[in-house]
Write a protein that holds these residues in place. Structure first.
Motif, short mmCIF file in Angstrom:
data_model
loop_
_atom_site.label_atom_id
_atom_site.label_comp_id
_atom_site.label_asym_id
_atom_site.label_seq_id
_atom_site.Cartn_x
_atom_site.Cartn_y
_atom_site.Cartn_z
N CYS A 166 -24.82 32.16 45.01
CA CYS A 166 -23.41 31.83 45.22
C CYS A 166 -22.58 32.01 43.96
O CYS A 166 -21.36 32.14 44.04
CB CYS A 166 -23.26 30.40 45.71
N HIS A 167 -23.18 31.98 42.78
CA HIS A 167 -22.39 32.01 41.55
C HIS A 167 -22.53 33.31 40.76
O HIS A 167 -21.95 33.43 39.69
CB HIS A 167 -22.78 30.84 40.64
N PRO B 260 -7.99 36.87 47.56
CA PRO B 260 -9.17 36.76 46.68
C PRO B 260 -9.06 37.59 45.40
O PRO B 260 -9.92 37.47 44.54
CB PRO B 260 -10.31 37.28 47.56
N GLU C 28 -13.20 25.21 35.81
CA GLU C 28 -11.99 24.69 36.45
C GLU C 28 -12.18 23.19 36.68
O GLU C 28 -11.32 22.39 36.37
CB GLU C 28 -11.80 25.41 37.79
N THR D 126 -17.24 32.68 37.52
CA THR D 126 -18.09 31.58 37.96
C THR D 126 -19.51 31.55 37.38
O THR D 126 -20.22 30.55 37.53
CB THR D 126 -18.11 31.45 39.50
N CYS E 228 -20.77 31.81 51.06
CA CYS E 228 -20.85 30.86 49.94
C CYS E 228 -20.04 29.60 50.16
O CYS E 228 -20.13 28.67 49.36
CB CYS E 228 -20.39 31.52 48.65
N HIS E 229 -19.24 29.53 51.21
CA HIS E 229 -18.36 28.37 51.40
C HIS E 229 -18.70 27.56 52.64
O HIS E 229 -17.82 26.95 53.23
CB HIS E 229 -16.90 28.81 51.44
N ILE F 53 -18.80 36.99 40.28
CA ILE F 53 -18.78 37.62 41.60
C ILE F 53 -17.95 38.88 41.46
O ILE F 53 -16.80 38.82 41.04
CB ILE F 53 -18.18 36.65 42.64
N CYS G 20 -18.36 41.17 47.57
CA CYS G 20 -17.60 40.92 48.80
C CYS G 20 -17.46 42.17 49.66
O CYS G 20 -17.43 42.07 50.87
CB CYS G 20 -16.21 40.38 48.49
N HIS H 220 -13.60 33.26 40.76
CA HIS H 220 -14.78 33.96 41.30
C HIS H 220 -15.42 34.79 40.19
O HIS H 220 -16.63 34.76 39.98
CB HIS H 220 -14.38 34.91 42.45
N ARG I 169 -4.43 29.20 41.92
CA ARG I 169 -4.51 27.76 41.79
C ARG I 169 -3.19 27.16 41.32
O ARG I 169 -2.52 27.73 40.47
CB ARG I 169 -5.63 27.38 40.82
N CYS J 130 -16.50 35.02 53.61
CA CYS J 130 -16.29 33.87 52.72
C CYS J 130 -17.33 32.77 52.97
O CYS J 130 -17.76 32.09 52.03
CB CYS J 130 -14.89 33.29 52.92
N CYS K 282 -9.53 32.66 56.20
CA CYS K 282 -9.30 32.21 54.83
C CYS K 282 -8.18 33.04 54.20
O CYS K 282 -7.39 32.54 53.40
CB CYS K 282 -10.57 32.35 53.99
N SER L 22 -16.70 27.98 36.57
CA SER L 22 -15.64 28.52 35.70
C SER L 22 -15.14 27.48 34.71
O SER L 22 -14.37 27.80 33.83
CB SER L 22 -14.47 28.95 36.58
C1 HEC Z 1 -20.81 35.09 46.48
C2 HEC Z 1 -20.30 33.78 46.82
C3 HEC Z 1 -18.84 33.67 47.21
C4 HEC Z 1 -18.15 34.41 48.15
C5 HEC Z 1 -18.67 35.56 49.00
C6 HEC Z 1 -16.82 33.84 48.20
N1 HEC Z 1 -16.72 32.80 47.31
FE1 HEC Z 1 -15.07 31.70 46.93
N2 HEC Z 1 -16.04 30.73 45.44
C7 HEC Z 1 -17.37 30.87 45.14
C8 HEC Z 1 -17.71 30.04 44.01
C9 HEC Z 1 -19.08 29.90 43.37
C10 HEC Z 1 -16.51 29.39 43.62
C11 HEC Z 1 -16.32 28.43 42.45
C12 HEC Z 1 -15.68 29.21 41.30
C13 HEC Z 1 -15.63 28.40 40.02
O1 HEC Z 1 -16.65 28.40 39.30
O2 HEC Z 1 -14.59 27.79 39.73
C14 HEC Z 1 -15.48 29.86 44.54
C15 HEC Z 1 -14.15 29.46 44.49
C16 HEC Z 1 -13.19 29.81 45.42
C17 HEC Z 1 -11.82 29.36 45.41
C18 HEC Z 1 -11.17 28.48 44.35
C19 HEC Z 1 -10.57 29.40 43.32
C20 HEC Z 1 -9.94 28.71 42.14
O3 HEC Z 1 -8.89 29.18 41.71
O4 HEC Z 1 -10.51 27.76 41.61
C21 HEC Z 1 -11.21 29.89 46.52
C22 HEC Z 1 -9.78 29.71 46.95
C23 HEC Z 1 -12.21 30.70 47.20
N3 HEC Z 1 -13.40 30.63 46.51
C24 HEC Z 1 -11.97 31.40 48.36
C25 HEC Z 1 -12.83 32.39 48.86
C26 HEC Z 1 -12.49 33.29 49.92
C27 HEC Z 1 -11.16 33.30 50.65
C28 HEC Z 1 -13.57 34.10 50.13
C29 HEC Z 1 -13.72 35.24 51.12
C30 HEC Z 1 -12.76 36.31 51.00
C31 HEC Z 1 -14.59 33.70 49.16
N4 HEC Z 1 -14.11 32.66 48.43
C32 HEC Z 1 -15.83 34.30 49.06
C33 HEC Z 1 -18.27 31.68 45.79
C34 HEC Z 1 -17.93 32.65 46.72
#
Ligand code: HEC
Ligand code: HEC
Ligand code: HEC
Ligand code: HEC
Ligand code: HEC
Ligand code: HEC
Ligand code: HEC
Length: 403
Positions: free
Chosen positions: A176-177, A320, A125, A64, A252-253, A206, A211, A61, A325, A249, A314, A123
Motif C-alpha cells: 500500500c505504501h 489524484p 502528513e 508515502t 489500498c483504501h 506510489i 495506478c 501518494h 489537502r 482506489c 472517489c 508522508s
Molecule cells: C497503492 C496504494 C494506493 C492506491 C492505489 C491509492 N491510494 Fe490513496 N493513499 C495511499 C496511501 C498509503 C496514502 C497515505 C499517504 C501518506 O503517507 O500521507 C494515501 C492517501 C490518499 C489521500 C490523502 C492525500 C493527502 O493529501 O494526504 C487521498 C485523498 C487518497 N489517497 C485518494 C486516493 C484515490 C482517489 C485513489 C484512486 C484514484 C487512491 N487514493 C489510490 C495508498 C493508495
C-alpha cells in the motif's frame, strides 16, 4: 625490451578494463524496471504529461515511502522532543552522526542497542514510521513521529512496558505504501514463513503505473507516433465501469483484513478487486457504517446516501494528480455540484462567499459538519511517558448529519 613488454601488458590490461567497464555501463543503462519489461518507469512520462508530472511529486501518494530524507528528519528532530520513556524506565532516544540517524536504546543511561533509520513509511502528513534493514529483513523502529503533536511516540501496537526492536515490517506495508518490492516466502520456523525481501528492487512511493498499470507499450507507441493525439495501449480509467474505477482506489483504501489470493502489486485498472481475496463467509464481514476511519474510506463512502443515490466515485471529489489537502473551497464546490437545491446548503454558501480566510472557511465548511474528524479505533499513540493515549484523527467518509 623488458620495459616495452611491461608497457604492452599494461596497455592490454587497461584496454580490457575499459572494455568491461563499458559493458557494465551499457548494462546499467539498460537496467530493467524490476516489475518487468512492460513497465516504463515514471521518468518516461514526464516529457508528454508535463503538467501531471510536475504536480504529482507534491502529493502524499508520491511521498508515502522513501529512503531517509536526512534534511527532513533533521528538521523534525530539531523541533521535537527526541526520546521516549518506557514503563521499565529504559528509554529510546534519537541520535545523529554525520547526517545518519539512529534510534538508540538506553537502560540506566547505558546504551544497549542502536539501529539506523533506513526507510520511512508515511508522508508525515499525520505520522511517519521507520524501517531498518538487516540483510533481507526490515525491522520497524520503536519510535514513530506523530505530526499532530510534533512528538515521537511509541510505534502503534508496540508494547509500552519495554522497547521493541524486533518487529518485522511485512509485505503489506509495501503493497500500500510503495510501488514495488520483490520478495520470496522463506521458512522462519517449523510452521511459519517470513518475507525475504530484495531491497534492490524497491520502488519508493506510489508511481503513475501503480495506478495506471504497465505503460511501456503506450510510451513506445506514442514516441513512435508523435502525431497521434489519442492514447493507445493504456487503459483510460474514466472509460471503466463505476465499480472498476472504485477498485483502483479501493486496492489500498478498503483495509487489509481479508485474506489475499494474489498480491495487489499486480492489480491493474479494469481488474476486479474482489478476485484478489478469498470470499468471506458468514456474518463476520464488516458493517460498512461501523468501519474504522483509518484506511477504510471505501466502506464508509458506500454507507452514505450521496454515494448510494448517485454514480459518485472517489474521483468526484479527488484529483489524484494534485495535492488538495485543506483546499476547502475545492471540496465545498464538489458538494454544491449536487446540493444546490438545499436551502440549508445555499445558506452556508452565502456565508462562505463572504469568508476569504481558509481557517475561517473551515469552521463553516460542509465537510467540518458532514464529514467530521473522528478518532481511529485501530491506531493510537502513546505520549512520551507512555501514560496517555494520543488520539489519531481522520476524516470520516460516511457523509451524513452528525449531532
Ligand atoms: C497503492 C496504494 C494506493 C492506491 C492505489 C491509492 N491510494 Fe490513496 N493513499 C495511499 C496511501 C498509503 C496514502 C497515505 C499517504 C501518506 O503517507 O500521507 C494515501 C492517501 C490518499 C489521500 C490523502 C492525500 C493527502 O493529501 O494526504 C487521498 C485523498 C487518497 N489517497 C485518494 C486516493 C484515490 C482517489 C485513489 C484512486 C484514484 C487512491 N487514493 C489510490 C495508498 C493508495
Ligand atoms: C511520447 C508521448 C507520451 C509518453 C512518453 C507517455 N504518454 Fe501517456 N499519453 C500520450 C498521449 C498523446 C495521450 C492522449 C492524450 C492525453 O490524454 O493526454 C496519452 C494518454 C495517457 C493516459 C490517458 C488514457 C485515456 O484514455 O484516458 C494515461 C493514463 C497515460 N497517458 C499514462 C501515461 C504514463 C503512466 C506514462 C509514463 C509511463 C505515459 N503516459 C507516457 C502520450 C504519451
Ligand atoms: C492514485 C492513483 C493515480 C496515480 C498515482 C496517477 N494517476 Fe493518472 N489518473 C488516475 C485516475 C483515477 C484518472 C482518471 C481521472 C478522472 O476520472 O478524471 C487518471 C487520469 C490520467 C490521465 C488522463 C486524464 C487526465 O487527467 O489528463 C493521464 C494522462 C494520467 N492520469 C497520467 C498520469 C501520470 C503521468 C501519472 C504519474 C506522474 C499519474 N497519472 C499518476 C489515477 C492516478
Ligand atoms: C491496505 C493498505 C495499507 C496497508 C497494508 C498499510 N497501510 Fe499505512 N496507510 C494506508 C492508508 C490508505 C493511509 C492513509 C489514510 C488513512 O489512514 O486512512 C495510511 C497511513 C499510514 C501512515 C500515516 C501517513 C500520514 O502521514 O498520514 C503510516 C505511518 C503508515 N500508514 C504506515 C504503515 C505501515 C508501517 C504499514 C505496515 C505495518 C502499513 N501502513 C500498512 C494504507 C495501508
Ligand atoms: C454526486 C452528487 C453528490 C455529491 C458530490 C455530494 N452529495 Fe450529498 N447527497 C447526494 C444525494 C443524491 C443525497 C440524497 C438526497 C438528499 O438527501 O439530498 C445526498 C445526501 C446528503 C446528505 C444527507 C445525508 C443523510 O443521511 O440524510 C448530506 C448531509 C450530504 N449529502 C452532504 C454532502 C456533502 C457535505 C458533500 C460534499 C463533501 C456532498 N454531500 C456531496 C448527492 C451528492
Ligand atoms: C454547522 C454545521 C453544518 C454546516 C457547516 C453544513 N451543514 Fe448541512 N446539515 C447540518 C445539520 C445539523 C443538518 C440536519 C438538520 C437540517 O436539515 O438543518 C444538515 C442537513 C444537510 C442536508 C440534508 C437536508 C437538506 O437540507 O438537504 C444536506 C444535503 C446538507 N446538510 C448539505 C450541506 C452542504 C452541501 C453544506 C455546505 C455548503 C452544509 N450542509 C453545511 C449541519 C451543517
Ligand atoms: C464527496 C466528496 C468525497 C468523495 C467522493 C471522496 N472523498 Fe476523500 N476526502 C474528501 C474530503 C472533503 C477530505 C478532507 C480533505 C482535507 O482534509 O483536506 C477527504 C480526505 C480523504 C483522505 C485523507 C483522510 C484524512 O483523514 O486525512 C483520504 C485517504 C481519502 N479522502 C480517500 C478517498 C477515497 C479512497 C475515496 C473513494 C472511496 C474518497 N476519498 C472519496 C471528500 C471526498
Amino acid at each position: 625490451m623488458r620495459y616495452t613488454k611491461t608497457v604492452l601488458v599494461m596497455s592490454v590490461v587497461i584496454l580490457i578494463v575499459i572494455f568491461f567497464s563499458k559493458c557494465f555501463e551499457d548494462n546499467s543503462q539498460k537496467t530493467k524496471d524490476p516489475r518487468g519489461e512492460q513497465y516504463a518507469g515514471m521518468s518516461t512520462c514526464v516529457g508528454c504529461h508535463q503538467k501531471i508530472a510536475a504536480s504529482f511529486p507534491h502529493t502524499n501518494h508520491y511521498k508515502t515511502s522513501s529512503a531517509i530524507n536526512s534534511s527532513l528528519l533533521k528538521k523534525i528532530a530539531d523541533t521535537s522532543k527526541k526520546y521516549f520513556y518506557y514503563m521499565d524506565s529504559s528509554h529510546v532516544r534519537l541520535e545523529e552522526n554525520n547526517n545518519v540517524f539512529f534510534q538508540a536504546l538506553f537502560v540506566k543511561d547505558a546504551k544497549e542497542t542502536s539501529r539506523r533509520f533506513d526507510i520511512s513509511f508515511g508522508s508525515a502528513e499525520k505520522a511517519q514510521t521507520y524501517g531498518s534493514w538487516d540483510g533481507d529483513q526490515l525491522f520497524q523502529l520503536p519510535l514513530t513521529y506523530y505530526s499532530g503533536m510534533n512528538t515521537w511516540a511509541n510505534s502503534p501496537g508496540f508494547p509500552t512496558n519495554h522497547p521493541k526492536f524486533d518487529r518485522l515490517i511485512i509485505n503489506g506495508c509495501f503493497q500500500c505504501h510503495a510501488t514495488y518490492i520483490a520478495k520470496e516466502d522463506v521458512p522462519s520456523g517449523p510452521l511459519s514463513v517470513r518475507d525475504k525481501f530484495y531491497p534492490g528492487t524497491l520502488i519508493y512511493g506510489i508511481d503513475c503505473e501503480r495506478c495506471h498499470g504497465p505503460a511501456a507499450a503506450h510510451v513506445k507507441f506514442q514516441q513512435e507516433n508523435p502525431l497521434v493525439k489519442t492514447a493507445k495501449y493504456i487503459t483510460g480509467i474514466k472509460s471503466l465501469s463505476r465499480q472498476q474505477q472504485l477498485d483502483v482506489c479501493a486496492t489500498c483504501h478498503s483495509g487489509n483484513d481479508r485474506s489475499a489470493q494474489r498480491s495487489i502489486f499486480s492489480f491493474i485498472p479494469g481488474d476486479t478487486l474482489a478476485n484478489f481475496y478469498f470470499p468471506e463467509f458468514g456474518f463476520g464481514s464488516m458493517n460498512n457504517s461501523q468501519a474504522d476511519v483509518h484506511g477504510r474510506q471505501m466502506q464508509l463512502l458506500q454507507s452514505s446516501k450521496c454515494f448510494q443515490q448517485t454514480n459518485m466515485t472517489c474521483g468526484t471529489c479527488h484529483n489524484p494528480h494534485e495535492p488538495q489537502r485543506n483546499n476547502n473551497s475545492v471540496f465545498i464546490s464538489k458538494c454544491m455540484n449536487c446540493h444546490q437545491q438545499s436551502a440549508h446548503a445555499e445558506g452556508f454558501m452565502k456565508k462562505m462567499e463572504q469568508t476569504k480566510n481558509n481557517a475561517e472557511l473551515e469552521k463553516i465548511s460542509c465537510v467540518t459538519c458532514h464529514m467530521p474528524l473522528q478518532t481511529s479505533k485501530l491506531i493510537s499513540f502513546k505520549d512520551g511517558t507512555a501514560a496517555k493515549n494520543l488520539p489519531y484523527y481522520l476524516r470520516t467518509h460516511r457523509i451524513a448529519v452528525y449531532k
